[in-house]
Scaffold this motif. Structure first.
Motif, short mmCIF file in Angstrom:
data_model
loop_
_atom_site.label_atom_id
_atom_site.label_comp_id
_atom_site.label_asym_id
_atom_site.label_seq_id
_atom_site.Cartn_x
_atom_site.Cartn_y
_atom_site.Cartn_z
N GLY A 45 0.78 -1.22 0.00
CA GLY A 45 0.00 0.00 0.00
C GLY A 45 0.82 1.28 0.00
N ALA A 46 0.12 2.38 0.27
CA ALA A 46 0.68 3.71 0.16
C ALA A 46 1.78 3.99 1.17
CB ALA A 46 -0.43 4.74 0.31
N ILE A 71 -6.74 9.29 9.54
CA ILE A 71 -5.85 8.36 10.25
C ILE A 71 -4.52 8.24 9.52
CG2 ILE A 71 -5.55 5.94 10.92
CD1 ILE A 71 -8.56 5.84 11.39
N TYR A 72 -4.58 8.21 8.20
CA TYR A 72 -3.35 8.12 7.40
C TYR A 72 -2.49 9.37 7.54
CZ TYR A 72 -0.39 7.49 3.28
OH TYR A 72 0.68 7.37 2.43
N ARG A 73 -3.12 10.54 7.56
CA ARG A 73 -2.45 11.83 7.80
C ARG A 73 -1.24 12.04 6.90
NH1 ARG A 73 -0.92 11.48 13.61
NH2 ARG A 73 -1.20 9.25 13.27
N PHE A 104 -3.60 3.67 2.36
CA PHE A 104 -4.57 4.77 2.38
C PHE A 104 -5.80 4.37 1.56
CE2 PHE A 104 -6.13 8.52 -0.06
CZ PHE A 104 -6.75 9.17 0.99
N THR A 105 -6.98 4.67 2.07
CA THR A 105 -8.21 4.41 1.32
C THR A 105 -8.91 5.72 1.00
OG1 THR A 105 -10.37 3.33 1.31
CG2 THR A 105 -9.54 4.05 3.45
N LYS A 106 -9.45 5.80 -0.21
CA LYS A 106 -10.23 6.96 -0.62
C LYS A 106 -11.70 6.80 -0.27
CE LYS A 106 -7.15 8.13 -4.46
NZ LYS A 106 -7.03 8.36 -5.93
N ASN A 107 -12.04 5.68 0.35
CA ASN A 107 -13.42 5.44 0.77
C ASN A 107 -13.78 6.41 1.89
OD1 ASN A 107 -15.83 4.45 1.85
ND2 ASN A 107 -15.30 2.33 1.38
N GLN A 200 7.08 9.11 0.85
CA GLN A 200 5.87 8.32 0.65
C GLN A 200 5.60 7.54 1.91
OE1 GLN A 200 6.17 5.14 -2.19
NE2 GLN A 200 4.27 4.19 -1.51
N GLY A 201 4.50 7.86 2.57
CA GLY A 201 4.13 7.09 3.75
C GLY A 201 5.23 7.02 4.78
N ALA A 202 5.78 5.82 4.96
CA ALA A 202 6.81 5.59 5.98
C ALA A 202 8.22 5.72 5.43
CB ALA A 202 6.62 4.20 6.58
#
Length: 274
Positions: A45-46, A71-73, A104-107, A200-202
């Motif tokens: 994932g992202a 939550i993803y922030r 990350f979800t766009k939902n 990107q992310g982590a």
């Protein structure tokens, strides 16, 4: 570089003011939301963990999860752990599932998206099949400390790195309940710490990294304070290669505090069936 340093100092000062205002807060805020099931959910994932997510979840007794924007922030929330329980006492288990944010979800209708297998674990085994058909369920969730059975935090040289011109790293097995909000790198024996950028992310990266043996320090936000954490050892050799993993010799154990109501300080009320 001086401008970046001043910006980081300002961001840290603002964060400290927020944390002081939350001085009567707790570390177990209980949130209400929904969780969805998606057969396409996967670990690549992202956050950029890729296949490393398998070892993270296996050692921590977790499942992977895609998380909403709050939550993803923008990647700050990558690697955070949460416990999720659905709210129907006739179907749901007491323990629910513990998840690791890897995507990350766009939902916009849910805070988490789980694979079908992980989603079904929210229910008692005898109701799992019918539960899975629901697709989306109401849940309570709270952030919990990540625990990896004595495993220290490690540093992984990301596959996007190109020696010696570009260095990208991930910090794996981060324990406790905190966020890494800044990373600096320095050549061992020097005092010229340089900022890395969250790519990107982590994943943290920088062009033209210092040469020689390298050390890192992390700005960790949690509890009522923020602090710099760094291992007293060389983390990367003078010649590093993508995919290499190095143990830090330390573990982050701080517990972040949240300002919220209601404040959950003990076990959730056991109103669920076994």
């Amino acid at each position: 570089m001086k401008i970046l340093h001043k910006i980081q100092q300002l961001r840290f000062a603002i964060w400290m003011l927020f944390m002081v205002s939350a001085a009567l807060s707790c570390d177990r805020c209980l949130h209400k939301s929904k969780v969805a099931s998606d057969a396409r959910a996967n670990i690549n994932g992202a956050c950029g963990y890729g296949t490393s997510a398998t070892s993270l979840t296996t050692r921590g007794g977790l499942v992977t999860a895609s998380a909403s924007a709050k939550i993803y922030r923008e990647g700050v929330g990558c690697g955070a752990c949460y416990q999720i329980r659905c709210t129907d006492p006739g179907v749901c288990s007491k323990s629910g599932v513990k998840v690791l944010v890897t995507d990350f979800t766009k939902n916009t209708q849910t805070d988490f998206v789980l694979s079908a297998r992980s989603f079904s674990r929210l229910a008692v085994p005898s109701k799992a099949a019918q539960f899975l058909k629901m697709g989306t369920v109401d849940v309570d969730y709270k952030r919990i400390p990540c625990e990896y059975g004595g495993q220290n935090m490690t540093v992984k040289v990301d596959k996007s790195s190109k020696y010696p011109d570009y260095l990208a790293v991930q910090f794996l097995y981060q324990g406790g309940q905190t966020d890494i909000t800044a990373v600096e790198v320095d050549q061992v024996g020097s005092s010229g710490w340089q900022y890395m950028t969250r790519n990107q992310g982590a994943i943290w990266g920088m062009q033209n990294p210092p040469r020689g043996y390298l050390s890192f320090r992390l700005l960790v936000t949690g509890g009522y304070d923020g602090s710099w954490v760094w291992p007293r050892r060389n983390l990367l050799p003078s010649i590093w290669t993508p995919g290499s993993v190095y143990e830090s010799g330390i573990q982050i154990t701080e517990i972040a505090q949240e300002g919220c109501s209601p404040c959950e300080t003990g076990n959730w009320t056991d109103t669920y069936v076994n």
